[in-house]
Design a protein around this motif. Structure first.
Motif, PDB file in Angstrom:
ATOM      1  N   LEU A 122      -6.241  -9.528 -14.256  1.00 27.72           N
ATOM      2  CA  LEU A 122      -5.383  -8.771 -14.381  1.00 27.72           C
ATOM      3  C   LEU A 122      -4.492  -8.559 -12.580  1.00 27.72           C
ATOM      4  CD1 LEU A 122      -7.057  -5.524 -16.237  1.00 27.72           C
ATOM      5  CD2 LEU A 122      -5.426  -7.452 -16.848  1.00 27.72           C
ATOM      6  N   SER A 123      -3.010  -8.853 -12.679  1.00 26.85           N
ATOM      7  CA  SER A 123      -2.781  -9.026 -11.097  1.00 26.85           C
ATOM      8  C   SER A 123      -2.020  -7.704 -10.868  1.00 26.85           C
ATOM      9  CB  SER A 123      -1.459  -9.855 -11.086  1.00 26.85           C
ATOM     10  OG  SER A 123      -1.416 -11.432 -11.311  1.00 26.85           O
ATOM     11  N   ASP A 124      -2.020  -7.647  -9.174  1.00 25.18           N
ATOM     12  CA  ASP A 124      -1.959  -6.753  -8.251  1.00 25.18           C
ATOM     13  C   ASP A 124      -2.032  -5.274  -8.745  1.00 25.18           C
ATOM     14  OD1 ASP A 124      -0.199  -8.394  -6.779  1.00 25.18           O
ATOM     15  OD2 ASP A 124       1.282  -7.928  -8.134  1.00 25.18           O
ATOM     16  N   ALA A 125      -3.550  -5.285  -9.953  1.00 25.01           N
ATOM     17  CA  ALA A 125      -4.260  -4.269 -10.035  1.00 25.01           C
ATOM     18  C   ALA A 125      -4.696  -2.772  -9.400  1.00 25.01           C
ATOM     19  CB  ALA A 125      -5.620  -4.908 -10.502  1.00 25.01           C
ATOM     20  N   LEU A 126      -4.762  -3.350  -7.516  1.00 25.32           N
ATOM     21  CA  LEU A 126      -5.212  -2.029  -7.075  1.00 25.32           C
ATOM     22  C   LEU A 126      -4.566  -2.954  -5.366  1.00 25.32           C
ATOM     23  CD1 LEU A 126      -7.664   0.401  -6.036  1.00 25.32           C
ATOM     24  CD2 LEU A 126      -9.080  -1.637  -5.636  1.00 25.32           C
ATOM     25  N   THR A 127      -4.402  -1.977  -4.577  1.00 28.37           N
ATOM     26  CA  THR A 127      -3.546  -2.131  -3.304  1.00 28.37           C
ATOM     27  C   THR A 127      -4.918  -1.656  -2.323  1.00 28.37           C
ATOM     28  OG1 THR A 127      -1.851  -1.892  -4.126  1.00 28.37           O
ATOM     29  CG2 THR A 127      -1.921  -1.893  -1.324  1.00 28.37           C
ATOM     30  N   THR A 128      -5.356  -2.168  -1.176  1.00 28.78           N
ATOM     31  CA  THR A 128      -6.146  -2.122  -0.169  1.00 28.78           C
ATOM     32  C   THR A 128      -5.513  -1.444   0.675  1.00 28.78           C
ATOM     33  OG1 THR A 128      -6.303  -4.694   0.164  1.00 28.78           O
ATOM     34  CG2 THR A 128      -8.261  -3.658  -1.199  1.00 28.78           C
ATOM     35  N   ARG A 129      -5.905  -0.820   1.357  1.00 29.74           N
ATOM     36  CA  ARG A 129      -5.543  -0.228   3.119  1.00 29.74           C
ATOM     37  C   ARG A 129      -6.459  -0.248   3.996  1.00 29.74           C
ATOM     38  NH1 ARG A 129      -6.735   4.713   3.307  1.00 29.74           N
ATOM     39  NH2 ARG A 129      -6.665   6.036   0.728  1.00 29.74           N
ATOM     40  N   ARG A 130      -6.638  -0.001   5.199  1.00 31.57           N
ATOM     41  CA  ARG A 130      -7.143   0.662   5.739  1.00 31.57           C
ATOM     42  C   ARG A 130      -7.471   1.875   5.802  1.00 31.57           C
ATOM     43  NH1 ARG A 130      -9.486  -2.627  10.669  1.00 31.57           N
ATOM     44  NH2 ARG A 130      -8.970  -1.199  11.684  1.00 31.57           N
ATOM     45  N   PRO A 131      -8.466   1.928   6.038  1.00 30.02           N
ATOM     46  CA  PRO A 131      -9.014   3.629   5.852  1.00 30.02           C
ATOM     47  C   PRO A 131      -8.132   5.462   6.749  1.00 30.02           C
ATOM     48  CG  PRO A 131     -11.128   2.516   6.763  1.00 30.02           C
ATOM     49  CD  PRO A 131     -10.001   1.705   6.838  1.00 30.02           C
ATOM     50  N   SER A 132      -7.977   6.001   6.466  1.00 28.75           N
ATOM     51  CA  SER A 132      -7.209   6.779   7.459  1.00 28.75           C
ATOM     52  C   SER A 132      -7.725   7.969   7.704  1.00 28.75           C
ATOM     53  CB  SER A 132      -5.976   7.775   6.393  1.00 28.75           C
ATOM     54  OG  SER A 132      -7.065   7.995   5.104  1.00 28.75           O
TER      55      SER A 132
END
Length: 402
Positions: A122-132
């Motif tokens: 499933l493409s683009d299911a989740l977006t990862t980011r740096r911890p805030s």
């Protein structure tokens, strides 16, 4: 908050839906998660021919399908749409977000039934980011709080304490920390309560009514000053949960901490070794004398040992989940990385790991003359791995011989 729409699971053999992907713990948005966290994935799937539940669902990000979901969860809504055999079609899986790359990630599923075995992406299911960093831009303010902890509860029952003041909880039942906090300067509840357990920021349910507190303290406007922190301690050792309060004008204060453990705990040796923990031992003294980097250590009962350094879980990066000093395999001191090291944070390019320094002391108890192993270990941010920081051979000698 970002809106979330379900993702369709579709193939010739199976059909279903991913209804929710959410970060576990401190949730900032739906459909994305910080590196180093875990996400829970909830959905349902059916065999196309039989309209019945499947044998297994495995999940993963970036083609690493290695986490088995729990299946057979009741989904009355799916049963109503697809028939009685679809009742047990629900599943939930928990997977780590460990990728160092930031951006959209595909979710991979491996679904098995008696008739088929299919991989689905499933493409683009989740977006990862740096911890805030929840403290970024805030100023320290240590005074001016009316505050109390009601304690650690299992359901509505107060958890008992062991002789060290650690709450003992069962892995069964809803476990939570309850308390209240009032900003005495404003006469109102805290704008937000932040709960941190090592490198994890926990979800806090704030703004809960506490008319008893408002009446007893005289702060009529602070009636909604209660909070609850859902939390289940790790099965490894003792967790420390630190609580902070934020004011309306952006000041924050450390309030208190709670230590908790499960009724039966395992040693850190039960965890796998991590290659992701970075550390340095800046000071190692015995009896006030600096210890060299190698060689044996000779010591007698009552001699103080002190260690100071820093440790960071580089996945994220995150603060570590705790520090242990062990003699052979027995834990003699536990502590947290709670002291500021802005130089370390700057080297990682992340203000979220500022409090990465630890300091501990231990006085050698009476022990039989002989050779022991003294080791220092750090937990990963989520206490699911450990790393050896230093290990030395300790020779216990008779009093007066050193």
């Amino acid at each position: 908050m970002q809106m979330w729409s379900s993702l369709t699971i579709s193939s010739s053999a199976f059909f279903g839906s991913i209804d929710e992907i959410r970060q576990i713990g401190r949730i900032e948005s739906v459909g994305e998660a910080a590196i180093g966290d875990y996400v829970a994935i909830r959905g349902w799937v059916l065999d196309t021919d039989s309209r019945a539940s499947v044998l297994s669902v495995d999940l993963g990000l970036d083609k690493r399908v290695e986490h088995r979901a729990v299946i057979g969860i009741d989904r009355p809504d799916v049963r109503d749409a697809h028939g009685e055999r679809a009742l047990k079609s629900g599943f939930i899986g928990i997977i780590p977000v460990r990728s160092a790359e930031i951006g959209a990630k595909p979710l991979h599923l491996r679904i098995t039934s008696p008739h088929a075995h299919v991989d689905i992406a499933l493409s683009d299911a989740l977006t990862t980011r740096r911890p805030s960093d929840p403290f970024a831009g805030l100023s320290r303010r240590q005074d001016g709080w009316a505050f109390a902890l009601d304690g650690m509860f299992v359901g509505d029952v107060l958890a008992p304490l062991d002789r060290f003041g650690v709450s003992i909880v069962s892995p069964e039942g809803f476990t939570s920390i309850r308390g209240w906090a009032i900003d005495e300067v404003a006469g109102r509840p805290a704008r937000e309560i932040i709960a941190r357990a090592g490198g994890r920021y926990l979800h806090v349910l704030g703004g809960l009514p506490r008319p008893d507190v408002a009446a007893n303290t005289g702060y009529a406007a602070a009636v909604d000053c209660g909070f609850v922190v859902p939390f289940l301690p790790s099965p490894i050792g003792v967790d420390e949960i630190r609580l902070y309060a934020i004011t309306e004008n952006g000041g924050y204060s450390y309030l208190d901490s709670v230590r908790a453990r499960q009724f039966q705990t395992l040693g850190s040796s039960a965890l796998p070794e991590s290659d992701d923990i970075r550390s340095s031992i800046d000071e190692f003294t015995i009896g006030g004398r600096k210890v060299e980097s190698d060689g044996q250590l000779a010591i007698t009962a009552g001699t103080p040992i002190s260690l100071r350094g820093w440790a960071v879980d580089s996945v994220g990066p995150r603060l570590t989940g705790g520090i242990e000093l062990l003699l052979d395999d027995a834990v003699v001191v536990q502590t947290q990385t709670n002291l500021p090291r802005p130089d370390v944070a700057e080297s990682f390019g992340d203000l979220g790991v500022t409090e990465s320094e630890f300091a501990l002391q231990w006085a050698m108890p009476p022990l039989a003359v002989g050779t022991y192993r003294l080791s220092l270990r750090a937990f990963s941010a989520r206490r699911d791995a450990t790393a050896l920081l230093t290990e030395r051979e300790l020779i216990v000698e008779a009093a007066g011989s050193v």
